[in-house]
Scaffold this active site. Structure first.
Site, mmCIF file in Angstrom:
data_model
loop_
_atom_site.group_PDB
_atom_site.id
_atom_site.type_symbol
_atom_site.label_atom_id
_atom_site.label_comp_id
_atom_site.label_asym_id
_atom_site.label_seq_id
_atom_site.Cartn_x
_atom_site.Cartn_y
_atom_site.Cartn_z
ATOM 1 C CG ASP A 1 10.041 -4.118 0.245
ATOM 2 O OD1 ASP A 1 10.275 -2.929 0.502
ATOM 3 O OD2 ASP A 1 9.746 -4.524 -0.898
ATOM 4 N NE ARG B 1 8.786 1.425 2.250
ATOM 5 C CZ ARG B 1 9.208 0.434 1.455
ATOM 6 N NH1 ARG B 1 8.810 -0.810 1.665
ATOM 7 N NH2 ARG B 1 10.030 0.676 0.465
HETATM 8 C C1 LIG Z 1 5.744 2.813 -0.443
HETATM 9 C C2 LIG Z 1 5.036 1.675 0.232
HETATM 10 C C3 LIG Z 1 5.770 0.566 0.606
HETATM 11 C C4 LIG Z 1 5.146 -0.504 1.246
HETATM 12 N N1 LIG Z 1 5.904 -1.543 1.715
HETATM 13 C C5 LIG Z 1 5.322 -2.517 2.420
HETATM 14 C C6 LIG Z 1 6.095 -3.543 3.036
HETATM 15 O O1 LIG Z 1 7.330 -3.577 2.943
HETATM 16 N N2 LIG Z 1 5.424 -4.503 3.727
HETATM 17 C C7 LIG Z 1 4.064 -4.497 3.878
HETATM 18 O O2 LIG Z 1 3.533 -5.392 4.539
HETATM 19 N N3 LIG Z 1 3.320 -3.548 3.286
HETATM 20 C C8 LIG Z 1 3.901 -2.562 2.584
HETATM 21 N N4 LIG Z 1 3.127 -1.577 2.027
HETATM 22 C C9 LIG Z 1 1.651 -1.724 1.963
HETATM 23 C C10 LIG Z 1 0.977 -1.141 3.194
HETATM 24 O O3 LIG Z 1 1.269 -1.954 4.301
HETATM 25 C C11 LIG Z 1 -0.549 -1.080 2.995
HETATM 26 O O4 LIG Z 1 -1.034 -2.346 2.727
HETATM 27 C C12 LIG Z 1 -0.987 -0.143 1.878
HETATM 28 O O5 LIG Z 1 -0.197 1.006 1.836
HETATM 29 C C13 LIG Z 1 -2.441 0.297 2.089
HETATM 30 O O6 LIG Z 1 -2.574 0.937 3.325
HETATM 31 P P1 LIG Z 1 -2.907 2.484 3.482
HETATM 32 O O7 LIG Z 1 -2.155 3.002 4.666
HETATM 33 O O8 LIG Z 1 -2.676 3.189 2.219
HETATM 34 O O9 LIG Z 1 -4.420 2.524 3.945
HETATM 35 P P2 LIG Z 1 -5.750 1.964 3.248
HETATM 36 O O10 LIG Z 1 -6.846 2.278 4.222
HETATM 37 O O11 LIG Z 1 -5.589 0.565 2.810
HETATM 38 O O12 LIG Z 1 -5.893 2.872 1.977
HETATM 39 C C14 LIG Z 1 -6.248 4.232 2.043
HETATM 40 C C15 LIG Z 1 -6.823 4.628 0.707
HETATM 41 O O13 LIG Z 1 -5.817 4.468 -0.301
HETATM 42 C C16 LIG Z 1 -6.359 3.916 -1.477
HETATM 43 N N5 LIG Z 1 -5.737 2.600 -1.728
HETATM 44 C C17 LIG Z 1 -5.042 1.838 -0.853
HETATM 45 N N6 LIG Z 1 -4.580 0.724 -1.452
HETATM 46 C C18 LIG Z 1 -5.007 0.783 -2.745
HETATM 47 C C19 LIG Z 1 -4.845 -0.054 -3.867
HETATM 48 N N7 LIG Z 1 -4.170 -1.207 -3.822
HETATM 49 N N8 LIG Z 1 -5.413 0.345 -5.029
HETATM 50 C C20 LIG Z 1 -6.078 1.508 -5.127
HETATM 51 N N9 LIG Z 1 -6.262 2.348 -4.090
HETATM 52 C C21 LIG Z 1 -5.742 1.991 -2.913
HETATM 53 C C22 LIG Z 1 -7.836 3.793 -1.263
HETATM 54 O O14 LIG Z 1 -8.443 4.983 -1.700
HETATM 55 C C23 LIG Z 1 -7.957 3.704 0.227
HETATM 56 O O15 LIG Z 1 -9.194 4.148 0.691
HETATM 57 C C24 LIG Z 1 3.740 -0.468 1.444
HETATM 58 C C25 LIG Z 1 3.018 0.648 1.070
HETATM 59 C C26 LIG Z 1 3.638 1.721 0.494
HETATM 60 C C27 LIG Z 1 2.829 2.922 0.159
#
Ligand SMILES: Cc1cc2nc3c(=O)[nH]c(=O)nc-3n(C[C@H](O)[C@H](O)[C@H](O)COP(=O)(O)OP(=O)(O)OC[C@H]3O[C@@H](n4cnc5c(N)ncnc54)[C@H](O)[C@@H]3O)c2cc1C
Length: 303
Positions: free
Chosen positions: A125, A176
């Protein structure tokens, strides 16, 4: 951001732990390995694969990193013996990066040695920006020792990510790609949602055109549709990329993507060190806390 959401975010640091745990339980499989296995099996029945994460980060004592290593070795045994469709994700600071880079490298190496014997992939990560250089350097070294066995994470919000993507594409590293959860200074990171989205698409194009296997980690439907357009333009097959989503977030989108034949991996965290992970998830989506709080106030649920 609404005033209510801003208020909830501001309150998180002083919210009692049991309340945080109650609101964030959808994001965590449970406290034990058995909880994680049960969740992975349930997801497998839905057609999803998983990445199992032992919760924990920023360890300051060697024995805590050692405990985390042992937990991961147990996870690897479980994945192999029960033939689970899963790999693992781990955090460098959980492996002791803040104690000493060599100590961290040795810990991850122990996990990689076993993982490569069992044929399980390991994802490192990406944490906050002070760790980015050290994490990428560590991954570069370990990817050379365990070809195909280790992958990294890039965060679209960081200004450096396009250059990192180009460098990783030359070596066809398994990446990722996510937006990035850590709040960073404007000097090094984009702050506006639309710019972060564009940066995500630019980095994705570099990686896919460079024939990297990419885990597209997002729940943002705009990014999903941009990804599908790019995948189609490049003529990629379903086994040349995967979508990734977090446990507890948008299961409907998960089902839609699986139903359309895409590979989808769910991030399944478990363990007793659930607090920092849960706070990050709630800060990301205060609406969850809001809905839970309203239900609580209406007497519909018990913490
Ligand atoms: C498999 C995976 C691994 C990840 N690993 C890392 C990592 O190693 N380092 C890192 O910095 N980040 C990591 N992340 C987190 C990532 O960086 C984002 O912060 C997170 O995925 C939200 O961004 P989004 O692209 O979904 O967009 P957003 O605009 O944040 O979300 C899109 C939609 O998804 C839904 N949503 C998003 N988050 C939530 C929540 N917490 N609860 C409920 N609904 C939600 C909402 O409906 C929102 O409108 C990871 C995410 C995933 C999916």
């Amino acid at each position: 951001m609404s005033a209510f959401n801003a208020l909830i975010r501001a309150m998180l640091p002083v919210t009692p732990k049991p309340l945080i745990r109650f609101f964030a339980r959808r994001y965590v499989a449970g406290a034990t390995l058995t909880d994680a296995i049960t969740t992975v099996q349930r997801l497998a029945r839905e057609g999803c694969c998983a990445t199992v994460d032992v919760l924990g980060e920023s360890v300051a004592r060697r024995e805590h990193a050692e405990t985390a290593v042992i937990s991961y070795l147990e996870v690897l045994d479980a994945i192999a013996s029960q033939r689970l469709p899963a790999n693992i994700s781990l955090k460098p600071t959980q492996m002791g990066l803040n104690i000493a880079a060599e100590f961290c490298r040795d810990n991850i190496t122990r996990i990689l040695e076993k993982a490569s014997r069992l044929g399980v992939f390991v994802r490192v990560d990406m944490e906050d920006s002070p760790t980015t250089d050290a994490t990428l350097a560590l991954c570069r070294e370990l990817a050379a020792r365990f070809p195909g066995g280790l992958g990294v994470v890039l965060q679209a919000r960081l200004r450096r990510t396009l250059a990192d993507a180009a460098e990783l594409a030359i070596r066809r590293v398994n990446v990722r790609l996510c937006k990035g959860i850590y709040l960073e200074r404007r000097a090094i990171a984009y702050e506006e949602r639309d710019i972060i989205r564009d940066a995500f698409v630019h980095a994705l194009r570099i990686l896919l055109e460079g024939e990297c296997y990419v885990g597209i980690a997002t729940h943002d439907e705009w990014l999903v549709s941009e990804t599908l357009a790019l995948v189609q333009r490049l003529g990629l097959k379903h086994d040349q990329y995967e979508f990734q989503m977090l446990l507890g977030v948008d299961p409907e989108l998960r089902r839609i993507l699986v139903g359309a034949g895409h590979r989808l991996r769910v991030y399944v965290p478990f363990g007793t060190h659930w607090y920092p992970y849960s706070v990050r998830r709630l800060r990301e989506n205060p609406m969850i806390a809001r809905a839970g709080l309203e239900a609580f106030l209406r007497g519909r649920v018990e913490p």
